[in-house]
Design a protein around this motif. Structure first.
Motif, PDB file in Angstrom:
ATOM      1  N   ARG A   1       0.835  -1.206   0.000  1.00 41.20           N
ATOM      2  CA  ARG A   1       0.000   0.000   0.000  1.00 41.20           C
ATOM      3  C   ARG A   1       0.868   1.254   0.000  1.00 41.20           C
ATOM      4  O   ARG A   1       0.470   2.291  -0.547  1.00 41.20           O
ATOM      5  CB  ARG A   1      -0.944  -0.023   1.193  1.00 41.20           C
ATOM      6  N   PHE A   2       2.038   1.168   0.628  1.00 49.13           N
ATOM      7  CA  PHE A   2       2.990   2.283   0.636  1.00 49.13           C
ATOM      8  C   PHE A   2       3.504   2.540  -0.779  1.00 49.13           C
ATOM      9  O   PHE A   2       3.544   3.687  -1.245  1.00 49.13           O
ATOM     10  CB  PHE A   2       4.141   1.942   1.581  1.00 49.13           C
TER      11      PHE A   2
ATOM     12  N   TYR B   1       0.526   6.355  -7.038  1.00 49.00           N
ATOM     13  CA  TYR B   1      -0.584   7.289  -7.257  1.00 49.00           C
ATOM     14  C   TYR B   1      -0.039   8.706  -7.394  1.00 49.00           C
ATOM     15  O   TYR B   1      -0.418   9.460  -8.287  1.00 49.00           O
ATOM     16  CB  TYR B   1      -1.589   7.217  -6.112  1.00 49.00           C
ATOM     17  N   ASN B   2       0.870   9.064  -6.482  1.00 45.92           N
ATOM     18  CA  ASN B   2       1.394  10.422  -6.481  1.00 45.92           C
ATOM     19  C   ASN B   2       2.253  10.692  -7.708  1.00 45.92           C
ATOM     20  O   ASN B   2       2.239  11.792  -8.262  1.00 45.92           O
ATOM     21  CB  ASN B   2       2.211  10.654  -5.206  1.00 45.92           C
TER      22      ASN B   2
ATOM     23  N   THR C   1       9.517  18.648  -2.342  1.00 44.28           N
ATOM     24  CA  THR C   1       9.806  17.375  -1.688  1.00 44.28           C
ATOM     25  C   THR C   1       9.004  17.203  -0.418  1.00 44.28           C
ATOM     26  O   THR C   1       8.482  16.114  -0.141  1.00 44.28           O
ATOM     27  CB  THR C   1      11.319  17.276  -1.384  1.00 44.28           C
ATOM     28  N   LEU C   2       8.885  18.262   0.365  1.00 43.42           N
ATOM     29  CA  LEU C   2       8.070  18.179   1.589  1.00 43.42           C
ATOM     30  C   LEU C   2       6.613  17.885   1.240  1.00 43.42           C
ATOM     31  O   LEU C   2       5.947  17.109   1.942  1.00 43.42           O
ATOM     32  CB  LEU C   2       8.178  19.481   2.384  1.00 43.42           C
ATOM     33  N   ALA C   3       6.110  18.504   0.170  1.00 44.73           N
ATOM     34  CA  ALA C   3       4.732  18.249  -0.248  1.00 44.73           C
ATOM     35  C   ALA C   3       4.575  16.807  -0.720  1.00 44.73           C
ATOM     36  O   ALA C   3       3.554  16.162  -0.446  1.00 44.73           O
ATOM     37  CB  ALA C   3       4.339  19.215  -1.360  1.00 44.73           C
ATOM     38  N   PHE C   4       5.596  16.282  -1.428  1.00 43.80           N
ATOM     39  CA  PHE C   4       5.566  14.900  -1.892  1.00 43.80           C
ATOM     40  C   PHE C   4       5.472  13.948  -0.701  1.00 43.80           C
ATOM     41  O   PHE C   4       4.640  13.029  -0.687  1.00 43.80           O
ATOM     42  CB  PHE C   4       6.824  14.609  -2.714  1.00 43.80           C
ATOM     43  N   VAL C   5       6.307  14.144   0.297  1.00 45.11           N
ATOM     44  CA  VAL C   5       6.284  13.281   1.492  1.00 45.11           C
ATOM     45  C   VAL C   5       4.930  13.367   2.176  1.00 45.11           C
ATOM     46  O   VAL C   5       4.329  12.343   2.534  1.00 45.11           O
ATOM     47  CB  VAL C   5       7.412  13.687   2.458  1.00 45.11           C
ATOM     48  N   ARG C   6       4.426  14.568   2.342  1.00 41.33           N
ATOM     49  CA  ARG C   6       3.132  14.750   3.008  1.00 41.33           C
ATOM     50  C   ARG C   6       2.025  14.054   2.248  1.00 41.33           C
ATOM     51  O   ARG C   6       1.195  13.342   2.842  1.00 41.33           O
ATOM     52  CB  ARG C   6       2.822  16.248   3.123  1.00 41.33           C
ATOM     53  N   ASP C   7       1.986  14.224   0.940  1.00 39.45           N
ATOM     54  CA  ASP C   7       0.895  13.660   0.145  1.00 39.45           C
ATOM     55  C   ASP C   7       0.943  12.134   0.110  1.00 39.45           C
ATOM     56  O   ASP C   7      -0.093  11.469   0.195  1.00 39.45           O
ATOM     57  CB  ASP C   7       0.941  14.218  -1.281  1.00 39.45           C
TER      58      ASP C   7
ATOM     59  N   ILE D   1       2.357  10.068   2.354  1.00 37.53           N
ATOM     60  CA  ILE D   1       2.025   9.530   3.677  1.00 37.53           C
ATOM     61  C   ILE D   1       0.537   9.672   3.969  1.00 37.53           C
ATOM     62  O   ILE D   1      -0.091   8.767   4.540  1.00 37.53           O
ATOM     63  CB  ILE D   1       2.858  10.224   4.768  1.00 37.53           C
ATOM     64  N   SER D   2      -0.053  10.778   3.540  1.00 38.80           N
ATOM     65  CA  SER D   2      -1.489  10.977   3.749  1.00 38.80           C
ATOM     66  C   SER D   2      -2.287   9.914   2.992  1.00 38.80           C
ATOM     67  O   SER D   2      -3.220   9.303   3.536  1.00 38.80           O
ATOM     68  CB  SER D   2      -1.898  12.374   3.288  1.00 38.80           C
ATOM     69  N   ARG D   3      -1.906   9.666   1.742  1.00 39.02           N
ATOM     70  CA  ARG D   3      -2.626   8.670   0.946  1.00 39.02           C
ATOM     71  C   ARG D   3      -2.370   7.264   1.482  1.00 39.02           C
ATOM     72  O   ARG D   3      -3.267   6.424   1.507  1.00 39.02           O
ATOM     73  CB  ARG D   3      -2.203   8.767  -0.530  1.00 39.02           C
ATOM     74  N   TYR D   4      -1.161   7.001   1.909  1.00 37.60           N
ATOM     75  CA  TYR D   4      -0.842   5.702   2.505  1.00 37.60           C
ATOM     76  C   TYR D   4      -1.706   5.453   3.742  1.00 37.60           C
ATOM     77  O   TYR D   4      -2.203   4.341   3.953  1.00 37.60           O
ATOM     78  CB  TYR D   4       0.639   5.658   2.861  1.00 37.60           C
TER      79      TYR D   4
END
Length: 457
Positions: free
Chosen positions: A300-301, A307-308, A437-443, A445-448
């Motif tokens: 799922r991770f 997805y992103n 990059t911070l937005a990528f990590v946030r998005d 992890i949020s979707r995960y």
């Protein structure tokens, strides 16, 4: 075959924002402090389903609107028996239980609030639907004849079900507990001639299928109510007051249009996920699972990254040349000695997982580093490059912060945009603007997190 069509998440965010605007100006009642709203929904209840790893459905969006109004996280609980729901409701472990109004116990009626009405409908393939439209006088019994009729298990709870058995005595009736999308696929593939399911799910099903149409609407209204925890009288009053206001809003009309008219058909976007994968994430679930099981990652991770990166489009090529589901650069394949086309989904996902593994191994996290910190720092490397993240970790270490804490690393990753920090002696890779990059990590992890709540490992 029914292909993936997902209602845009932006649509629901849009709903939420509008709802907050319409209802948020009202003075909120004083309620006990809480961080989430917990709602139990029956597996076979209409108005809630998981599709592409996301939550959808009329009753889900209604409770999501209320949770947003209250500034709370919505948590949906499924799989509880009637006795378990009643016990947890009485103990205050559940805030709401949604149920068919007719099935609410007498003792729970004072704590219940009617929320909405829906109907069950009959679906058929397009050739049969065309025949129904041409008929001068439609008769359900004659129309169905000795056909094979698949019925969703929730329909058994309606009064119409018993009468239907009598009127369709020549038909073969099958009752299924499968999700509506699996049943729709069975209908579209010709395994059955007719399907009876709830109206809002039928709307989405008709949008997904090239060969299914709604033929008939059963007259009996299906009423659903929310039973509120008896331990929280203020919550019932607040929800009831909010619902009364909400029903007079434009957003409520939009919600009804979306699920009970043709709105959902027009809002369906994307393709690629068979309806039998409803309850899953994408058409590539099996591939993710097989590769991640061998490499030791939660599939799922990896799906959240895909997805992103590409919205599960295996043919996507970025302006920089990154390719496929995981947006892999062709030169990476040579580093890992992976043979074949980088665009091939199997090669693409395998490469991504190997990259993640190599990154994590090279970072040499200290014992006891949390799994979430590991994931976030690895993701930052995957997106922004291991060099810049190593610089940020070196800065964190130099200035007394924790190089294994994402909170600290992300702070110094941001500070690398400042020339003063970019020229620091421990920085080897120059200036870096880390917002993306911070937005990528946030998005990711949020979707995960959403996938973990909705989809089993």
């Amino acid at each position: 075959m029914i292909y993936k069509s997902i209602v845009s998440c932006k649509l629901f965010l849009f709903f939420s924002l509008l709802i907050l605007t319409a209802c948020g100006e009202q003075r909120q009642a004083e309620l006990p402090e809480r961080v989430r709203l917990t709602v139990a929904m029956d597996d076979d209840m209409p108005g809630y389903f998981v599709f592409g790893g996301e939550n959808y459905g009329y009753q889900y969006d209604l409770f999501k609107a209320y949770a947003d109004y209250r500034g709370l996280e919505l948590q949906v609980v499924q799989g509880l028996s009637a006795s378990e729901r009643s016990e947890k409701l009485a103990l205050g472990e559940l805030d709401f239980v949604t149920a068919l109004t007719a099935r609410i116990a007498a003792a729970e009626v004072p704590a219940s609030v009617p929320i909405y009405n829906t109907s069950y409908v009959l679906l058929a393939d397009k050739s049969r639907a065309a025949a129904a439209r041409k008929a001068k006088h439609f008769n359900l019994s004659s129309f169905v004849g000795d056909g094979r009729v698949l019925i969703s298990s929730g329909f058994k709870k309606s009064k119409t079900y018993g009468m239907l058995l009598d009127s369709l005595s020549s038909a073969a009736i099958y009752v299924s507990s499968r999700n509506s999308f699996e049943m729709l696929e069975a209908l579209g593939d010709g395994q059955y001639d007719y399907l009876i399911c709830e109206m809002s799910e039928a709307q989405l099903g008709c949008a997904l299928s090239k060969n299914v149409e709604q033929v008939y609407t059963f007259a009996e209204p299906v009423s659903l109510s929310a039973v509120v925890s008896p331990r929280d009288e203020g919550l019932r009053q607040d929800f009831e007051a909010w619902l009364n206001r909400f029903r007079n809003s434009e957003e409520y009309a939009m919600l009804n249009y979306l699920y009970f008219e043709k709105g959902i058909v027009r809002q369906v976007v994307g393709r690629g996920l068979a309806s039998s994968r409803a309850g899953g994430i994408s058409a590539f679930d099996k591939l993710f699972k097989e590769i991640c099981e061998k490499e030791g990652y939660d599939w799922r991770f990896v799906a959240a990254i895909a997805y992103n990166e590409s919205r599960f489009n295996p043919f996507l090529v970025s302006s920089r040349g990154a390719q496929g589901l995981m947006q892999i650069m062709p030169r990476v394949a040579r580093q890992f000695d992976v043979q074949g086309n980088v665009m091939d989904p199997e090669n693409n996902v395998l490469l991504a997982v190997k990259i993640l593994g190599k990154i994590e191994k090279s970072l040499r996290f200290a014992p006891g580093t949390s799994e979430m910190d590991r994931m976030k720092i690895v993701l930052a490397c995957y997106n922004g490059g291991i060099g810049h993240v190593t610089d940020a970790r070196n800065l964190a270490r130099k200035y007394g912060a924790n190089p294994d804490s994402w909170n600290d690393v992300s702070e110094y990753l941001t500070l690398k945009s400042d020339p003063q920090y970019a020229r620091d002696e421990v920085v080897r890779n120059g200036r870096f603007v880390g917002r993306q990059t911070l937005a990528f990590v946030r998005d990711v992890i949020s979707r995960y997190s959403v996938y973990c709540r909705n989809v089993s490992r």
